[in-house]
Enzyme design. Structure first.
Site, PDB file in Angstrom:
ATOM      1  CB  SER A 140       4.881  -1.185  12.162  1.00 51.37           C
ATOM      2  OG  SER A 140       4.506   0.181  12.319  1.00 51.37           O
ATOM      3  CG  ASN A 147      -1.719   1.250   1.357  1.00 54.40           C
ATOM      4  OD1 ASN A 147      -1.888   1.978   0.378  1.00 54.40           O
ATOM      5  ND2 ASN A 147      -2.235   1.522   2.541  1.00 54.40           N
ATOM      6  CD1 TRP A 148       3.974   1.090  -2.375  1.00 52.83           C
ATOM      7  CD2 TRP A 148       3.940   1.836  -4.492  1.00 52.83           C
ATOM      8  NE1 TRP A 148       4.830   0.309  -3.101  1.00 52.83           N
ATOM      9  CE2 TRP A 148       4.830   0.741  -4.399  1.00 52.83           C
ATOM     10  CE3 TRP A 148       3.752   2.465  -5.728  1.00 52.83           C
ATOM     11  CZ2 TRP A 148       5.535   0.271  -5.516  1.00 52.83           C
ATOM     12  CZ3 TRP A 148       4.450   1.997  -6.829  1.00 52.83           C
ATOM     13  CH2 TRP A 148       5.334   0.911  -6.718  1.00 52.83           C
ATOM     14  CE  LYS A 149      -0.098   3.702   4.497  1.00 50.33           C
ATOM     15  NZ  LYS A 149      -0.150   3.898   5.923  1.00 50.33           N
ATOM     16  N   GLY A 203       2.302   2.882  10.594  1.00 48.94           N
ATOM     17  CA  GLY A 203       3.297   3.932  10.418  1.00 48.94           C
ATOM     18  C   GLY A 203       3.974   4.369  11.696  1.00 48.94           C
ATOM     19  CD  GLU A 232      -2.975   6.133   6.084  1.00 52.32           C
ATOM     20  OE1 GLU A 232      -2.914   6.118   4.847  1.00 52.32           O
ATOM     21  OE2 GLU A 232      -2.094   5.643   6.817  1.00 52.32           O
ATOM     22  CD  GLU A 260      -3.661  -1.943   7.245  1.00 53.39           C
ATOM     23  OE1 GLU A 260      -2.574  -2.281   6.781  1.00 53.39           O
ATOM     24  OE2 GLU A 260      -4.196  -0.845   6.976  1.00 53.39           O
ATOM     25  N   GLY A 297       2.748  -0.872   4.349  1.00 51.24           N
ATOM     26  CA  GLY A 297       2.837   0.522   3.938  1.00 51.24           C
ATOM     27  C   GLY A 297       4.287   0.931   3.744  1.00 51.24           C
ATOM     28  N   GLY A 298       4.868   1.582   4.753  1.00 53.09           N
ATOM     29  CA  GLY A 298       6.203   2.170   4.651  1.00 53.09           C
ATOM     30  C   GLY A 298       7.259   1.258   4.051  1.00 53.09           C
ATOM     31  CG  HIS A 312      -5.818   2.437   4.685  1.00 55.41           C
ATOM     32  ND1 HIS A 312      -5.423   3.459   5.530  1.00 55.41           N
ATOM     33  CD2 HIS A 312      -4.823   1.519   4.703  1.00 55.41           C
ATOM     34  CE1 HIS A 312      -4.225   3.162   6.008  1.00 55.41           C
ATOM     35  NE2 HIS A 312      -3.843   1.996   5.523  1.00 55.41           N
TER      36      HIS A 312
HETATM   37  P1  PGA Z   1       2.689   0.736   7.652  1.00 55.76           P
HETATM   38  O1  PGA Z   1       1.238   0.964   6.935  1.00 55.76           O
HETATM   39  O2  PGA Z   1       3.202  -0.602   7.139  1.00 55.76           O
HETATM   40  O3  PGA Z   1       3.517   1.878   7.185  1.00 55.76           O
HETATM   41  O4  PGA Z   1       2.445   0.706   9.100  1.00 55.76           O
HETATM   42  C1  PGA Z   1       0.342  -0.109   6.775  1.00 55.76           C
HETATM   43  C2  PGA Z   1      -0.911   0.401   6.107  1.00 55.76           C
HETATM   44  O5  PGA Z   1      -1.344   1.527   6.391  1.00 55.76           O
HETATM   45  O6  PGA Z   1      -1.510  -0.308   5.281  1.00 55.76           O
END
Ligand code: PGA
Length: 251
Positions: free
Chosen positions: A213, A11-13, A174, A98, A168, A234-235, A96
Protein backbone atom coordinates in the site's frame (compact mmCIF):
# COMPACT_ATOMS: atom_id res chain seq x y z
CA UNK A 1 24.97 7.05 5.64
CA UNK A 2 25.83 4.32 3.09
CA UNK A 3 25.45 5.36 -0.51
CA UNK A 4 22.68 3.07 -1.75
CA UNK A 5 20.72 4.22 -4.81
CA UNK A 6 17.00 3.79 -4.08
CA UNK A 7 14.92 1.50 -6.29
CA UNK A 8 11.27 2.07 -7.14
CA UNK A 9 9.77 -1.05 -8.67
CA UNK A 10 6.32 -1.23 -10.26
CA UNK A 11 4.77 -4.67 -9.71
CA UNK A 12 1.87 -4.72 -12.13
CA UNK A 13 0.82 -8.28 -11.24
CA UNK A 14 -1.74 -9.54 -13.82
CA UNK A 15 -2.57 -6.05 -15.10
CA UNK A 16 -2.03 -4.31 -18.45
CA UNK A 17 -2.07 -5.67 -21.97
CA UNK A 18 0.71 -4.74 -24.42
CA UNK A 19 -1.32 -1.77 -25.59
CA UNK A 20 -1.93 -0.60 -22.02
CA UNK A 21 1.77 -1.07 -21.21
CA UNK A 22 2.74 1.15 -24.14
CA UNK A 23 0.21 3.80 -23.17
CA UNK A 24 1.51 3.83 -19.58
CA UNK A 25 5.15 4.14 -20.65
CA UNK A 26 4.40 6.90 -23.18
CA UNK A 27 2.97 8.95 -20.30
CA UNK A 28 5.31 7.84 -17.51
CA UNK A 29 8.81 7.83 -19.05
CA UNK A 30 8.89 11.57 -19.90
CA UNK A 31 8.12 12.27 -16.22
CA UNK A 32 11.27 10.44 -14.99
CA UNK A 33 13.57 12.79 -13.09
CA UNK A 34 17.21 13.04 -14.26
CA UNK A 35 19.14 12.10 -12.23
CA UNK A 36 16.92 10.08 -9.95
CA UNK A 37 16.40 6.71 -8.26
CA UNK A 38 16.48 3.43 -10.17
CA UNK A 39 13.13 2.58 -11.70
CA UNK A 40 12.07 -0.97 -12.56
CA UNK A 41 8.86 -1.84 -14.40
CA UNK A 42 7.58 -5.40 -13.83
CA UNK A 43 4.80 -6.12 -16.36
CA UNK A 44 3.22 -9.50 -17.16
CA UNK A 45 5.24 -11.77 -19.51
CA UNK A 46 3.48 -10.82 -22.79
CA UNK A 47 4.35 -7.11 -22.30
CA UNK A 48 8.03 -7.61 -21.44
CA UNK A 49 9.44 -7.23 -24.97
CA UNK A 50 7.48 -4.09 -25.71
CA UNK A 51 8.37 -2.64 -22.28
CA UNK A 52 12.09 -3.30 -22.89
CA UNK A 53 11.88 -1.56 -26.28
CA UNK A 54 10.03 1.44 -24.90
CA UNK A 55 12.33 1.80 -21.87
CA UNK A 56 15.53 1.45 -23.96
CA UNK A 57 16.02 5.20 -24.36
CA UNK A 58 15.25 5.90 -20.70
CA UNK A 59 16.70 5.10 -17.27
CA UNK A 60 13.89 2.67 -16.54
CA UNK A 61 14.67 -1.04 -16.52
CA UNK A 62 12.35 -4.01 -16.88
CA UNK A 63 11.94 -7.09 -14.69
CA UNK A 64 9.75 -10.19 -14.91
CA UNK A 65 7.45 -11.35 -12.09
CA UNK A 66 8.66 -14.96 -11.90
CA UNK A 67 11.00 -17.47 -13.53
CA UNK A 68 11.87 -21.17 -13.35
CA UNK A 69 15.30 -22.14 -12.08
CA UNK A 70 16.15 -24.48 -14.97
CA UNK A 71 17.34 -23.02 -18.28
CA UNK A 72 14.96 -25.29 -20.22
CA UNK A 73 12.99 -28.50 -19.79
CA UNK A 74 9.59 -30.15 -19.49
CA UNK A 75 7.98 -27.51 -17.24
CA UNK A 76 4.73 -26.54 -18.91
CA UNK A 77 3.76 -22.92 -18.40
CA UNK A 78 7.14 -21.84 -17.05
CA UNK A 79 9.70 -19.31 -18.35
CA UNK A 80 13.49 -19.51 -17.88
CA UNK A 81 16.23 -16.97 -17.22
CA UNK A 82 17.79 -17.30 -20.73
CA UNK A 83 14.35 -16.58 -22.24
CA UNK A 84 14.05 -13.41 -20.16
CA UNK A 85 17.60 -12.34 -21.00
CA UNK A 86 16.89 -12.75 -24.71
CA UNK A 87 14.08 -10.20 -24.31
CA UNK A 88 16.46 -7.71 -22.69
CA UNK A 89 14.94 -8.09 -19.24
CA UNK A 90 17.25 -7.00 -16.36
CA UNK A 91 15.69 -8.58 -13.30
CA UNK A 92 13.02 -10.81 -11.82
CA UNK A 93 10.67 -10.63 -8.82
CA UNK A 94 10.89 -13.86 -6.84
CA UNK A 95 8.81 -15.19 -3.97
CA UNK A 96 6.01 -12.61 -4.05
CA UNK A 97 3.47 -13.54 -1.39
CA UNK A 98 0.80 -14.08 -4.08
CA UNK A 99 3.05 -16.69 -5.70
CA UNK A 100 3.73 -18.30 -2.33
CA UNK A 101 0.04 -18.28 -1.39
CA UNK A 102 -1.75 -19.12 -4.66
CA UNK A 103 0.87 -21.03 -6.63
CA UNK A 104 2.71 -22.98 -3.95
CA UNK A 105 6.03 -21.17 -4.39
CA UNK A 106 8.21 -22.75 -1.68
CA UNK A 107 11.37 -21.67 0.09
CA UNK A 108 13.05 -24.74 -1.44
CA UNK A 109 12.20 -23.57 -4.97
CA UNK A 110 13.34 -20.04 -4.14
CA UNK A 111 16.65 -21.36 -2.84
CA UNK A 112 17.21 -22.71 -6.36
CA UNK A 113 15.79 -19.70 -8.22
CA UNK A 114 17.92 -17.06 -6.48
CA UNK A 115 21.33 -18.46 -7.52
CA UNK A 116 19.96 -19.31 -10.98
CA UNK A 117 18.86 -15.70 -11.53
CA UNK A 118 22.21 -14.33 -10.33
CA UNK A 119 24.20 -16.78 -12.47
CA UNK A 120 22.19 -15.67 -15.50
CA UNK A 121 22.86 -12.00 -14.74
CA UNK A 122 19.31 -11.12 -13.68
CA UNK A 123 18.84 -8.93 -10.61
CA UNK A 124 16.50 -10.81 -8.26
CA UNK A 125 13.97 -8.91 -6.13
CA UNK A 126 13.17 -11.38 -3.35
CA UNK A 127 9.91 -10.72 -1.49
CA UNK A 128 9.49 -11.74 2.14
CA UNK A 129 6.88 -10.89 4.75
CA UNK A 130 4.55 -12.13 7.45
CA UNK A 131 0.77 -12.43 7.38
CA UNK A 132 -1.59 -10.76 9.85
CA UNK A 133 -1.94 -13.77 12.17
CA UNK A 134 1.81 -14.15 12.32
CA UNK A 135 2.28 -10.47 13.17
CA UNK A 136 -0.45 -10.59 15.82
CA UNK A 137 1.21 -13.58 17.46
CA UNK A 138 4.67 -11.98 17.42
CA UNK A 139 6.05 -14.35 14.82
CA UNK A 140 7.29 -11.68 12.41
CA UNK A 141 10.95 -11.98 13.35
CA UNK A 142 10.89 -15.76 13.11
CA UNK A 143 9.10 -15.73 9.73
CA UNK A 144 11.48 -13.17 8.21
CA UNK A 145 14.50 -15.01 9.60
CA UNK A 146 13.32 -18.32 8.20
CA UNK A 147 12.52 -16.89 4.75
CA UNK A 148 15.78 -14.95 4.43
CA UNK A 149 17.93 -17.85 5.64
CA UNK A 150 16.17 -20.47 3.48
CA UNK A 151 15.71 -18.47 0.29
CA UNK A 152 19.27 -17.10 0.21
CA UNK A 153 20.96 -20.26 1.53
CA UNK A 154 22.67 -21.06 -1.77
CA UNK A 155 23.58 -17.52 -2.80
CA UNK A 156 27.37 -17.16 -2.40
CA UNK A 157 28.49 -14.46 0.06
CA UNK A 158 30.16 -12.56 -2.80
CA UNK A 159 26.81 -12.20 -4.60
CA UNK A 160 24.54 -11.47 -1.62
CA UNK A 161 24.81 -7.71 -2.05
CA UNK A 162 23.46 -7.98 -5.61
CA UNK A 163 20.10 -9.29 -4.40
CA UNK A 164 17.30 -6.80 -3.77
CA UNK A 165 14.97 -7.73 -0.92
CA UNK A 166 11.42 -6.43 -0.62
CA UNK A 167 9.86 -6.56 2.83
CA UNK A 168 6.14 -6.87 2.14
CA UNK A 169 3.88 -7.52 5.13
CA UNK A 170 1.03 -9.52 3.57
CA UNK A 171 -1.58 -7.66 5.62
CA UNK A 172 -0.49 -4.42 3.94
CA UNK A 173 -0.61 -5.66 0.32
CA UNK A 174 -3.53 -4.21 -1.60
CA UNK A 175 -5.39 -3.43 1.61
CA UNK A 176 -4.70 0.29 1.99
CA UNK A 177 -3.18 -0.55 5.38
CA UNK A 178 0.47 0.50 5.34
CA UNK A 179 3.03 -0.63 7.90
CA UNK A 180 3.90 2.19 10.26
CA UNK A 181 7.34 3.69 9.71
CA UNK A 182 8.44 1.98 12.95
CA UNK A 183 7.23 -1.43 11.74
CA UNK A 184 8.84 -1.01 8.31
CA UNK A 185 12.16 0.18 9.77
CA UNK A 186 12.22 -2.58 12.39
CA UNK A 187 11.66 -5.33 9.80
CA UNK A 188 14.14 -3.91 7.26
CA UNK A 189 16.75 -3.45 9.99
CA UNK A 190 16.23 -7.06 11.05
CA UNK A 191 16.69 -8.20 7.44
CA UNK A 192 19.89 -6.16 7.07
CA UNK A 193 21.16 -7.71 10.30
CA UNK A 194 20.49 -11.20 8.94
CA UNK A 195 22.51 -10.35 5.82
CA UNK A 196 25.26 -8.90 8.02
CA UNK A 197 25.60 -12.18 9.88
CA UNK A 198 26.74 -13.65 6.56
CA UNK A 199 28.61 -10.70 5.03
CA UNK A 200 29.27 -7.22 6.39
CA UNK A 201 29.96 -5.88 2.90
CA UNK A 202 26.71 -7.28 1.52
CA UNK A 203 24.73 -5.76 4.41
CA UNK A 204 26.03 -2.31 3.51
CA UNK A 205 25.40 -2.77 -0.23
CA UNK A 206 22.09 -4.64 -0.34
CA UNK A 207 18.97 -2.67 -1.20
CA UNK A 208 15.93 -3.44 0.98
CA UNK A 209 12.58 -2.16 -0.26
CA UNK A 210 9.28 -1.77 1.55
CA UNK A 211 6.10 -2.91 -0.18
CA UNK A 212 2.44 -2.81 0.86
CA UNK A 213 0.00 0.00 0.00
CA UNK A 214 2.74 2.49 -0.93
CA UNK A 215 1.06 5.62 -2.32
CA UNK A 216 2.24 9.10 -3.36
CA UNK A 217 1.18 10.37 0.09
CA UNK A 218 3.21 7.93 2.21
CA UNK A 219 6.17 7.09 -0.06
CA UNK A 220 8.59 9.81 1.11
CA UNK A 221 8.30 8.89 4.77
CA UNK A 222 8.77 5.15 4.15
CA UNK A 223 11.62 5.52 1.65
CA UNK A 224 13.32 8.01 3.99
CA UNK A 225 13.76 5.39 6.73
CA UNK A 226 17.39 4.43 7.44
CA UNK A 227 17.11 0.80 6.32
CA UNK A 228 14.53 1.27 3.54
CA UNK A 229 16.10 1.76 0.12
CA UNK A 230 13.01 2.15 -2.01
CA UNK A 231 9.63 0.55 -2.62
CA UNK A 232 7.90 -2.26 -4.46
CA UNK A 233 4.61 -0.74 -5.52
CA UNK A 234 1.53 -2.64 -6.68
CA UNK A 235 -1.79 -0.80 -7.09
CA UNK A 236 -0.39 2.74 -7.20
CA UNK A 237 2.12 1.78 -9.91
CA UNK A 238 -0.67 1.15 -12.42
CA UNK A 239 -1.27 4.87 -12.80
CA UNK A 240 1.56 6.77 -14.53
CA UNK A 241 0.91 9.95 -12.53
CA UNK A 242 0.83 8.16 -9.17
CA UNK A 243 3.94 6.10 -9.88
CA UNK A 244 5.80 9.19 -11.12
CA UNK A 245 4.83 10.96 -7.88
CA UNK A 246 6.23 8.02 -5.88
CA UNK A 247 9.47 8.17 -7.88
CA UNK A 248 9.62 11.92 -7.19
CA UNK A 249 9.20 11.23 -3.48
CA UNK A 250 12.43 9.20 -3.58
CA UNK A 251 14.36 11.77 -5.61
P1 PGA B 1 0.20 -2.89 -3.21
O1 PGA B 1 1.04 -4.22 -3.68
O2 PGA B 1 1.13 -1.71 -3.42
O3 PGA B 1 -0.97 -2.86 -4.12
O4 PGA B 1 -0.13 -3.08 -1.79
C1 PGA B 1 2.40 -4.35 -3.36
C2 PGA B 1 2.90 -5.67 -3.90
O5 PGA B 1 2.16 -6.66 -3.86
O6 PGA B 1 4.05 -5.76 -4.37
Amino acid sequence: MPDRTPILAANWKMHKTIEETERFLAEFLPKLPEPGPEVVICPPFPSLKSAVEHCAQSRARVAAQNMHEEPEGAFTGEVSAPMLLELGVDGVVLGHSERRQYFGESDEALARKLPAALRAGLEPILCVGENETQRDSDETEGILTRQIEADLADVPEDNLGEVVIAYEPIWAIGTGRTATPEQAQEACELIRGLIESRSGGAAVAIRILYGGSVKPGNAAELIGLPDVDGALVGGASLDPGDFAAIVDAAT
